[in-house]
Design an enzyme around this catalytic site. Structure first.
Site, short mmCIF file in Angstrom:
data_model
loop_
_atom_site.label_atom_id
_atom_site.label_comp_id
_atom_site.label_asym_id
_atom_site.label_seq_id
_atom_site.Cartn_x
_atom_site.Cartn_y
_atom_site.Cartn_z
N CYS A 181 13.65 10.54 7.50
CA CYS A 181 13.47 10.18 8.91
C CYS A 181 14.79 10.15 9.67
O CYS A 181 14.82 10.37 10.86
CB CYS A 181 12.78 8.83 9.01
SG CYS A 181 13.71 7.50 8.25
N GLU A 229 9.22 1.45 11.19
CA GLU A 229 10.36 2.35 10.99
C GLU A 229 9.79 3.76 10.99
O GLU A 229 9.08 4.13 10.06
CB GLU A 229 11.06 1.98 9.68
CG GLU A 229 12.52 2.32 9.69
CD GLU A 229 12.78 3.71 9.17
OE1 GLU A 229 12.88 4.64 10.01
OE2 GLU A 229 12.84 3.88 7.95
N GLU A 273 9.90 16.04 15.44
CA GLU A 273 10.36 15.94 14.05
C GLU A 273 9.59 16.94 13.17
O GLU A 273 8.37 16.99 13.20
CB GLU A 273 10.12 14.52 13.54
CG GLU A 273 10.65 14.31 12.13
CD GLU A 273 10.41 12.90 11.63
OE1 GLU A 273 9.25 12.45 11.66
OE2 GLU A 273 11.37 12.24 11.20
N LYS A 279 0.87 -1.18 0.00
CA LYS A 279 0.00 0.00 0.00
C LYS A 279 0.90 1.22 0.00
O LYS A 279 1.43 1.63 1.04
CB LYS A 279 -0.89 -0.02 1.25
CG LYS A 279 -2.25 0.61 1.09
CD LYS A 279 -2.25 2.07 0.69
CE LYS A 279 -2.02 2.99 1.87
NZ LYS A 279 -1.72 4.39 1.44
P1 ADP Z 1 2.85 11.13 7.06
O1 ADP Z 1 4.33 11.03 7.11
O2 ADP Z 1 2.33 11.77 5.83
O3 ADP Z 1 2.20 11.58 8.33
P2 ADP Z 1 1.79 8.49 7.53
O4 ADP Z 1 2.68 7.88 8.49
O5 ADP Z 1 0.40 8.84 7.97
O6 ADP Z 1 2.46 9.69 6.83
O7 ADP Z 1 1.69 7.62 6.21
C1 ADP Z 1 2.55 6.63 5.79
C2 ADP Z 1 1.69 5.56 5.15
O8 ADP Z 1 0.74 5.09 6.10
C3 ADP Z 1 0.87 5.99 3.94
O9 ADP Z 1 0.92 4.97 2.98
C4 ADP Z 1 -0.50 6.15 4.51
O10 ADP Z 1 -1.53 5.98 3.56
C5 ADP Z 1 -0.53 5.02 5.51
N1 ADP Z 1 -1.57 5.15 6.54
C6 ADP Z 1 -2.13 6.27 7.04
N2 ADP Z 1 -3.06 5.96 7.97
C7 ADP Z 1 -3.09 4.61 8.09
C8 ADP Z 1 -3.83 3.67 8.88
N3 ADP Z 1 -4.71 4.06 9.78
N4 ADP Z 1 -3.58 2.36 8.70
C9 ADP Z 1 -2.66 1.94 7.80
N5 ADP Z 1 -1.95 2.76 7.04
C10 ADP Z 1 -2.13 4.09 7.17
#
Ligand code: ADP
Length: 462
Positions: A288, A255, A383, A180
């Site tokens: 990161c 990570e 961060e 995903k």
């Molecule tokens: P950001 O660095 O933009 O805050 P996230 O950590 O939210 O990013 O996003 C990293 C990945 O996690 C993306 O592919 C996002 O679609 C996915 N993601 C966001 N929310 C969820 C969730 N509740 N469950 C699983 N994957 C998620």
């Protein structure tokens, strides 16, 4: 909506890739280039139904892929690497258009590394040796069994690099995958599906589902048929994923973000230290592992700052497709706002911007160095994920004594970003759970099994 869009001259399928077929969702989301805000296309917006279909496809393909000989799996992964090499320029321009990171790094650093991810784990697979030992005449045989369908959720700052860092070991170990990618950079995952299919990866072994994590994340991470979840992204999202995975106690590798320091002592090679410090603006700071807290020994802080400003002000910010550009845009206006908010709150609290401290326009944030920051302030603790560094001074302590006491996944001494796929990579505490790389990746994607076999006729001996 069209099933294919053309991005920088490259056709990219906008649909999911499930069970070896392209599958569209009823709804779409708009993919925008961070370079200039232009619309790249409408991408299938996955629903829990497509998420479930992808897991089902991964489950169906698992037994045959797990039973495929290691030599054959390695051969196919090498063919995927060849496909990446063959389409390297296309992958590089599509990635730059989609996420705004420098084309020159995609061409020369990132995409070759993507191919290397596949080659490395293909070769690694062939070196794995089963361990055998004896207990009172009984033979113990320790084997690595592939764990099963694995959900891999990846971020937008290095989309294909971070995705393949998970996909390659997962597939090498004999797992099937549902990938995903992040909704802000969905395109190269779709190209990877094409490349993998052309390389002969069987249908269902790699599936790609597009869409918002908030809409399909739970369907993937709480699914009872999913055996591993690997995630790279933010801490709040990691918490949600961990809570969702708790239903099935699915093992997780996380990570997450960081707030690493770069320590500069008085006897350092100052030009090298300045070069390494300026390098932290790489990818507009959306990294990161960026060492965003410059901790410089008091006696050299003034000279360090002078040289830093001199060097940093020579950086060219602009279109990442231009080979002369050093810093590109931030991924999204929302990210830029977030960065700007951090800097505004810091300056309101008394920080001084030695350089930068403002957005150039709605997409580009000026490389920024903040001094006069308190240790417990937000800007030092949280961060930012943007081109914002802070500078604090250190009184005398020695590097060799310090290194042992650092709580960190990686310590680089007189260098930065030297990474070997054999080495463990990951963060401590809120920066992550588990490590990626070499044996650490492999072990994560496997269930280790110990088979104990009795010697023939052992009952006779009691
Ligand atoms: P950001 O660095 O933009 O805050 P996230 O950590 O939210 O990013 O996003 C990293 C990945 O996690 C993306 O592919 C996002 O679609 C996915 N993601 C966001 N929310 C969820 C969730 N509740 N469950 C699983 N994957 C998620």
């Amino acid at each position: 909506m069209p099933d294919k869009i053309t991005v920088a001259g490259v056709p990219v399928d906008t649909r999911h890739w499930i069970g070896g077929r392209r599958v569209a969702s009823g709804d779409t989301f708009t993919d925008v280039s961070p370079i200039d805000g232009s619309v790249l296309g409408e991408i299938s917006r996955g629903t829990p139904a497509e998420a479930a279909a992808a897991v089902a496809a991964a489950k169906a393909a698992f037994p045959a892929w797990a039973a495929t000989s290691r030599a054959e799996r390695a051969r196919i992964l090498h063919a995927v690497a060849d496909g990446v090499d063959k389409r390297l320029e296309e992958l590089a321009v599509v990635e730059t258009t989609d996420n705004g990171a420098l084309l020159r790094s995609h061409r020369r650093g990132v995409m070759p590394r993507v191919a290397h991810n596949f080659r490395f784990f293909a070769d690694w697979l062939l070196t794995l040796e089963h361990e055998d030992f004896e207990t009172r005449g009984h033979r113990n045989h320790v084997s690595w069994d592939p764990a099963g369908p694995s959900v891999l959720i990846t971020p937008w700052n290095a989309p294909l690099m971070l995705a393949t860092w998970k996909v390659a070991p997962a597939l090498a170990a004999g797992n099937t995958v549902v990938l995903k990618p992040a909704e802000w950079s969905p395109l190269t995952a779709s190209l990877l599906a094409d490349i993998a299919a052309a390389a002969g990866l069987p249908a269902g072994v790699l599936n790609v589902v597009q869409g918002y994590g908030s809409e399909i994340g739970d369907a993937l991470t709480s699914h009872p048929d999913v055996r591993r979840i690997s995630f790279t992204g933010s801490v709040p999202t990691a918490r949600r994923i961990a809570a969702s995975a708790a239903t099935q106690l699915t093992p997780l590798s996380l990570e997450l973000g960081g707030k690493s320091p770069l320590l500069v002592f008085a006897d350092a090679d100052l030009d090298l230290a300045v070069d390494l410090a300026v390098e932290q603006y790489d990818n507009a700071g959306q990294v990161c592992l960026a060492a965003t807290r410059l901790l410089v020994q008091e006696s050299i802080a003034e000279e360090f700052t002078r040289r830093f400003v001199e060097k940093a002000s020579r950086l060219t910010q602009g279109d990442p497709r231009d080979e002369a550009t050093d810093i590109g845009p931030t991924i999204h206006p929302r990210q830029l706002e977030k960065i700007d908010g951090f800097v505004r709150r810091a300056t309101a609290a008394g920080a001084r911007a030695v350089i930068g401290g403002h957005a150039e326009d709605g997409r580009y944030y000026a490389p920024t160095l903040l001094t006069d920051v308190a240790q417990d302030s937000e800007i030092v603790q949280e961060e930012v994920f943007g081109p914002v560094l802070t500078l604090q001074t250190l009184s005398l302590i020695r590097a060799d004594r310090v290194t042992d006491r650092l709580v960190a996944g990686t310590v680089w001494v007189n260098c930065f970003f030297v990474r070997d796929l054999q080495a463990p990579f990951g963060g401590s505490r809120l920066s992550g759970v588990g490590r990626e790389g070499g044996t650490w990746s492999f072990d994560f994607y496997c269930d280790l099994k110990n088979t104990v076999t009795a010697p023939e006729g052992w009952q006779d001996h009691g």
